[in-house]
Design a protein around this motif. Sequence first.
Motif, mmCIF file in Angstrom:
data_model
loop_
_atom_site.group_PDB
_atom_site.id
_atom_site.type_symbol
_atom_site.label_atom_id
_atom_site.label_comp_id
_atom_site.label_asym_id
_atom_site.label_seq_id
_atom_site.Cartn_x
_atom_site.Cartn_y
_atom_site.Cartn_z
ATOM 1 N N LYS A 55 63.166 45.552 44.005
ATOM 2 C CA LYS A 55 64.022 44.905 43.006
ATOM 3 C C LYS A 55 63.331 44.357 41.475
ATOM 4 C CE LYS A 55 66.981 40.752 43.114
ATOM 5 N NZ LYS A 55 67.122 39.654 43.549
ATOM 6 N N SER A 56 62.056 44.163 41.638
ATOM 7 C CA SER A 56 61.487 43.764 40.438
ATOM 8 C C SER A 56 61.406 44.954 39.353
ATOM 9 C CB SER A 56 60.139 43.440 40.562
ATOM 10 O OG SER A 56 59.423 44.500 41.109
ATOM 11 N N VAL A 57 61.476 46.310 39.817
ATOM 12 C CA VAL A 57 61.399 47.182 38.862
ATOM 13 C C VAL A 57 62.808 48.072 38.720
ATOM 14 C CG1 VAL A 57 61.282 49.156 40.719
ATOM 15 C CG2 VAL A 57 59.979 49.429 38.276
ATOM 16 N N LYS A 58 63.796 47.546 39.197
ATOM 17 C CA LYS A 58 65.331 48.185 39.247
ATOM 18 C C LYS A 58 65.620 48.123 37.825
ATOM 19 C CE LYS A 58 70.048 47.053 40.748
ATOM 20 N NZ LYS A 58 70.650 46.184 41.520
ATOM 21 N N TRP A 59 65.549 47.171 37.090
ATOM 22 C CA TRP A 59 66.252 47.340 35.611
ATOM 23 C C TRP A 59 65.365 48.281 34.672
ATOM 24 C CZ3 TRP A 59 71.065 46.314 36.030
ATOM 25 C CH2 TRP A 59 71.578 45.441 36.687
ATOM 26 N N SER A 60 63.974 48.073 34.771
ATOM 27 C CA SER A 60 63.330 49.036 34.015
ATOM 28 C C SER A 60 63.390 50.643 34.444
ATOM 29 C CB SER A 60 61.662 48.589 34.132
ATOM 30 O OG SER A 60 61.209 48.755 35.531
ATOM 31 N N MET A 61 63.749 50.671 35.650
ATOM 32 C CA MET A 61 63.988 52.038 35.951
ATOM 33 C C MET A 61 65.307 52.545 35.617
ATOM 34 S SD MET A 61 62.598 52.565 40.051
ATOM 35 C CE MET A 61 63.078 54.483 39.904
ATOM 36 N N LEU A 62 66.203 51.544 35.630
ATOM 37 C CA LEU A 62 67.659 52.049 35.041
ATOM 38 C C LEU A 62 67.423 51.988 33.507
ATOM 39 C CD1 LEU A 62 70.659 52.524 35.403
ATOM 40 C CD2 LEU A 62 70.931 49.785 35.063
ATOM 41 N N ASN A 63 66.614 51.338 32.830
ATOM 42 C CA ASN A 63 66.426 51.721 31.461
ATOM 43 C C ASN A 63 65.874 53.015 31.217
ATOM 44 O OD1 ASN A 63 66.101 50.554 28.496
ATOM 45 N ND2 ASN A 63 63.923 50.604 28.959
ATOM 46 N N LEU A 64 64.716 53.393 31.759
ATOM 47 C CA LEU A 64 64.384 54.619 31.765
ATOM 48 C C LEU A 64 65.306 55.695 32.042
ATOM 49 C CD1 LEU A 64 61.931 56.770 31.415
ATOM 50 C CD2 LEU A 64 61.070 56.409 33.916
ATOM 51 N N HIS A 65 66.381 55.722 33.147
ATOM 52 C CA HIS A 65 67.252 56.671 33.241
ATOM 53 C C HIS A 65 68.181 56.729 32.326
ATOM 54 C CE1 HIS A 65 69.794 58.948 35.998
ATOM 55 N NE2 HIS A 65 70.707 58.058 35.823
ATOM 56 N N PHE A 66 68.657 55.579 31.785
ATOM 57 C CA PHE A 66 69.582 55.539 30.846
ATOM 58 C C PHE A 66 69.226 56.398 29.536
ATOM 59 C CE2 PHE A 66 71.459 53.778 26.941
ATOM 60 C CZ PHE A 66 72.783 53.561 27.175
ATOM 61 N N TRP A 67 68.035 56.036 28.977
ATOM 62 C CA TRP A 67 67.474 56.867 27.814
ATOM 63 C C TRP A 67 67.253 58.357 28.100
ATOM 64 C CZ3 TRP A 67 69.240 54.932 23.860
ATOM 65 C CH2 TRP A 67 69.319 53.443 23.589
ATOM 66 N N SER A 68 66.835 58.713 29.292
ATOM 67 C CA SER A 68 66.545 60.234 29.822
ATOM 68 C C SER A 68 68.087 60.638 29.674
ATOM 69 C CB SER A 68 65.841 60.000 31.138
ATOM 70 O OG SER A 68 65.794 61.283 31.562
ATOM 71 N N MET A 69 69.161 59.897 30.065
ATOM 72 C CA MET A 69 70.412 60.669 30.100
ATOM 73 C C MET A 69 70.837 60.590 28.843
ATOM 74 S SD MET A 69 73.752 59.005 32.495
ATOM 75 C CE MET A 69 73.367 57.452 31.632
ATOM 76 N N GLY A 70 70.517 59.815 28.037
ATOM 77 C CA GLY A 70 71.191 59.647 26.489
ATOM 78 C C GLY A 70 70.453 60.923 25.625
ATOM 79 N N LEU A 71 69.222 61.320 26.040
ATOM 80 C CA LEU A 71 68.641 62.519 25.455
ATOM 81 C C LEU A 71 69.387 63.585 25.775
ATOM 82 C CD1 LEU A 71 66.607 63.751 23.392
ATOM 83 C CD2 LEU A 71 65.023 63.802 25.412
ATOM 84 N N ASP A 72 69.667 63.773 27.161
ATOM 85 C CA ASP A 72 70.256 65.079 27.501
ATOM 86 C C ASP A 72 71.718 65.174 27.138
ATOM 87 O OD1 ASP A 72 68.076 65.633 29.134
ATOM 88 O OD2 ASP A 72 69.331 65.306 31.006
ATOM 89 N N LEU A 73 72.393 64.144 27.029
ATOM 90 C CA LEU A 73 73.732 64.147 26.336
ATOM 91 C C LEU A 73 73.673 64.396 24.749
ATOM 92 C CD1 LEU A 73 75.605 61.033 28.002
ATOM 93 C CD2 LEU A 73 75.648 63.392 28.656
#
Length: 323
Positions: A44-62
């Motif tokens: 749980k403590s790393v959930k939002w930082s992992m989502l943040n990484l996933h979001f920007w990784s997805m953003g670069l792909d898009l």
Amino acid sequence: MNFTSYLDTPDFQALALHLMIGLEIPVHIFGAFCILFRTPKSMKSVKWSMLNLHFWSMGLDLGVSLLTIPYILYPALAGFTLGLLSNFNVPLSYQAYLLAVLIGLLGVSIVTILENRYFLLFAQERWWRHARLPFLAFNYIFAFVYFIPAYYYIPEQTEALREVFEMLPELPQDIYSAPVFVLATDFTYVVLPVFFMSNLLVLESAAFIVLIYGNMNERTKKLSLSRHTIKMQKTFLRALNIQTCIPLLILMLPMGYLVTSRIFNIYLQSANNLCFIIIAVHGLSSTLIMLYIHTPYRNVCARIFFSKITDYSRRMSSVSTVL
């Protein structure tokens, strides 16, 4: 002069990246679903930082595969785009700036997740708790502004285009009639900001990795953390390192070619196209590795997909038996 190969053409670049985005979107959505709804309490403590990484990784792909679809005439810093933003007549200078910012934010998100681990494990009662928010704010602001020098020194296009076409070999007539945009004729204004940003992120990431493992080893010796906790944290950090390092290694392939191409003044349009296709694979590979390397997400995939395969096999077996 015609294109020597279909791989050289803008049509190939557009088709390849359109196919990529068709694969990337469902995988990224499923990855976000797992992070949001299948992250266990132990993570749980790393959930939002992992989502943040996933979001920007997805953003670069898009950004690469949908919004811009760059067609670059490297080793010249020139080209045009074939993506959605071009359909809405967004200036190419804005599109170049967008990609630079997305790359910067992806790097900052990697630093953020490492900083989050260091803070939660070792620095909640140290001076770092006061410095971390300014540090993170600086990184995110810098990701938005580091490319301003390159943007500010965009050359006058008529003269810049003449220089670019003189530097490159004879090109197909379709390229001369395309809306080619020259980002820079002097590489200094592009290379220095990118060099400074990338080195800053590498140094910050390395510093947090050293701090995490150094503190972990120190507490292991002092027995201030249980062996189970140490083992669990090391397992998670190892998974996190794999999740971030393998996609970065994938990015080193096109980066290595682009540097070589510039040094030896090599123009191969098919190689330029493939470079951006590989860059587009980065986010997809990061998500797939995340789903495999973290046990809770891997279990979700096994339950959803392998159970369906098993059910399908059973139904087919039943049909065969009846026949």
